[in-house]
Design a protein around this motif. Structure first.
Motif, mmCIF file in Angstrom:
data_model
loop_
_atom_site.group_PDB
_atom_site.id
_atom_site.type_symbol
_atom_site.label_atom_id
_atom_site.label_comp_id
_atom_site.label_asym_id
_atom_site.label_seq_id
_atom_site.Cartn_x
_atom_site.Cartn_y
_atom_site.Cartn_z
ATOM 1 N N THR A 379 57.011 113.304 98.612
ATOM 2 C CA THR A 379 55.800 113.961 98.115
ATOM 3 C C THR A 379 56.151 115.159 97.237
ATOM 4 O O THR A 379 55.457 115.439 96.254
ATOM 5 N N ASN A 382 56.882 113.625 93.989
ATOM 6 C CA ASN A 382 55.658 113.225 93.295
ATOM 7 C C ASN A 382 55.001 114.398 92.581
ATOM 8 O O ASN A 382 54.519 114.275 91.448
ATOM 9 N N LEU A 386 54.430 114.800 88.570
ATOM 10 C CA LEU A 386 53.145 115.068 87.929
ATOM 11 C C LEU A 386 53.240 116.312 87.054
ATOM 12 O O LEU A 386 52.685 116.343 85.942
ATOM 13 N N PHE A 455 49.981 116.486 97.111
ATOM 14 C CA PHE A 455 50.639 115.285 97.616
ATOM 15 C C PHE A 455 51.176 115.539 99.026
ATOM 16 O O PHE A 455 52.107 116.322 99.213
ATOM 17 N N THR A 460 51.757 107.421 98.858
ATOM 18 C CA THR A 460 51.611 107.619 97.416
ATOM 19 C C THR A 460 52.927 107.300 96.713
ATOM 20 O O THR A 460 53.936 107.970 96.930
ATOM 21 N N THR A 462 55.423 106.451 93.244
ATOM 22 C CA THR A 462 55.658 107.018 91.914
ATOM 23 C C THR A 462 54.725 106.393 90.878
ATOM 24 O O THR A 462 54.191 107.079 89.998
ATOM 25 N N VAL A 465 51.346 107.943 90.918
ATOM 26 C CA VAL A 465 51.281 109.259 90.287
ATOM 27 C C VAL A 465 50.904 109.123 88.816
ATOM 28 O O VAL A 465 50.131 109.928 88.274
#
Length: 481
Positions: A379, A382, A386, A455, A460, A462, A465
């Motif tokens: 996370t 991630n 982003l 995140f 979740t 990649t 994202v």
């Protein structure tokens, strides 16, 4: 029919009244519901569903007087949940949700079935509870002498503040604090639970000192020291400093070691609100941000956030024994002590304490600490990804450098002034929530309205994202037109 996977709800609803329902059939139904829900959590939603008119009508109905059909009630319950916001989904990025670990669901069912109450001696459950506290402390690297599971970060922070109050103002729980000027210190970005705790502790909101932050949104130790010295000179008694290890707004981690230096020099209780961010202390990537944690008098961590289990499951940890008993110990005719041994409730604010620790204990037993570290690292990665994507995209602006897993950014429309961009980004956040593919929230950072993504969900990926900016730009450009 409200939105639900086709294989989840049977079109033929029948069966005996609830009072005589076969437990095996009910559990089989529940197993199918749970399996379908867990499978649906593995991918983002194509849209945000709404409850249909018939379901809404039933939810406005009167109190039932006669037994109902179990399957009817369960089907409605599932439809209601399917039409509700769920943080278990991989692109729910608002409000720091949980992950809905399957092991937490199993533990929740068991704890509800047995209904153990950890307010008083509960046998082996007490041993598990203590082990879970030790495991949490070891995971985040905090030398806890004692600790307890609570209903959430609000209660954990309040518990720590009451312990600090009794240390700074002995007898306050009996005499009150009237006439004794007291103060509490936190950063300008601290969670509102600190404000509520100060109010509920009888100190009054005016006792709270909001310390300015630096360019990274962290509490400034120099401003803290100056505020402490000024208040002591005015005859006030500092009760506690609340540092934040992962602010809700930007994920900032206050400089804990420097704040601990100030607290030691001034003789003030240091509490660390790590409800969201503290699990990152267990990772290689972020561990350095939490240097000095071991010097805090108390800390808060919410297992129902970055540790993935269901609400509510928070922990308050203390570096030494004694302050909790001083703040909460009591004798009542309905709850006697054996010799000098207190009941668990003698160390907690809450009565009627459900077996919350079982969720985290079972999850750690099944998955192991190393797997949790890997999830948290993913996370963090991630959020970093982003941030990189926002910097590289002409239609977006990054409003802060992410420290943990929170990213605040905004959609930029050429020719639109700051006031227009504020309104545009708030509309965009609401449009994304209604759309449902990506669920995030609006926020205000440094006076600018933006989109905020956090995140904490191990589901979740990649690839998911990448979807965040795609959806934001698509809806943002549509709004701008």
């Amino acid at each position: 029919m409200a939105y639900a996977p086709e294989h989840l709800l049977s079109p033929s609803l029948g069966g005996p009244p609830a009072a005589s329902a076969d437990p095996t059939d009910v559990l089989d139904d529940l197993r199918r519901y749970l399996a379908a829900a867990w499978e649906s959590f593995e991918r983002p939603r194509p849209r945000e569903p709404r409850a249909d008119a018939d379901l809404v009508s039933r939810l406005g109905g009167a109190l039932p007087q006669a037994p109902g059909i179990t399957r009817d009630a369960l089907d409605d319950a599932v439809n209601i949940l399917e039409a509700s916001v769920s943080p278990s989904r991989p692109l729910f990025l608002a409000y720091i949700g949980s992950t809905g670990l399957e092991t937490g669901v199993l533990a929740s069912a068991l704890s509800a079935a047995y209904d153990a109450n950890l307010a008083t001696a509960a046998g082996a459950a007490d041993l598990l509870d203590g082990q879970a506290v030790r495991w949490v402390a070891e995971f985040v690297g905090y030398p806890a002498a004692e600790g307890h599971f609570t209903s959430g970060g609000q209660t954990s922070n309040f518990t720590a503040l009451l312990a600090a109050r009794e240390q700074a103002l002995p007898g306050a729980r009996e005499q009150g604090v009237a006439g004794r000027g007291a103060t509490v210190y936190c950063s300008a970005e601290a969670h509102h639970s600190v404000v509520r705790a100060v109010e509920a502790a009888g100190l009054g909101r005016r006792a709270l000192r909001r310390i300015p932050t630096d360019e990274r949104h962290r509490m400034r130790p120099d401003a803290l020291r100056r505020a402490l010295m000024d208040d002591r000179a005015a005859g006030l008694t500092p009760v506690a400093v609340v540092a934040t290890a992962g602010t809700t707004l930007t994920g900032a981690v206050d400089p804990l070691a420097a704040i601990a230096d100030v607290c030691e020099m001034e003789g003030v209780w240091l509490h660390v609100d790590g409800a969201y961010g503290l699990p990152a202390a267990a990772t290689h990537t972020a561990a350095h941000l939490f240097a000095g944690l071991d010097r805090a008098d108390s800390v808060t961590v919410d297992a129902h956030k970055w540790l993935g289990v269901q609400k509510s499951c928070s922990v308050v940890l203390l570096r030494r024994r004694g302050p909790l008993r001083a703040a909460f110990g009591h004798e009542e005719h309905y709850m006697l002590h054996e010799e000098d041994t207190g009941n668990p409730v003698d160390h907690t604010f809450e009565y009627s304490r459900p077996f919350r620790s079982l969720r985290l204990w079972l999850s750690l037993r099944v998955h192991g600490a190393a797997r949790f570290r890997t999830w948290i690292e993913s996370t963090l990665a991630n959020a970093a990804l982003l941030g990189d994507e926002v910097r590289a995209h002409a239609s977006f602006e990054l409003l802060h450098e992410p420290m943990l897993s929170t990213v605040c950014f905004r959609h930029v429309v050429p020719g639109m002034d700051d006031e227009g961009l504020d309104a545009h980004n708030e509309r965009l956040a609401r449009a994304m929530q209604a759309d449902g593919r990506v669920f995030l929230a609006p926020a205000v950072v440094d006076g600018r309205t933006c989109l905020r993504a956090c995140f904490v969900n191990f589901r979740t990926t990649t690839d998911a994202v990448q979807t965040v900016l795609e959806v934001a730009d698509e809806l943002g450009m549509s709004l701008a037109r």
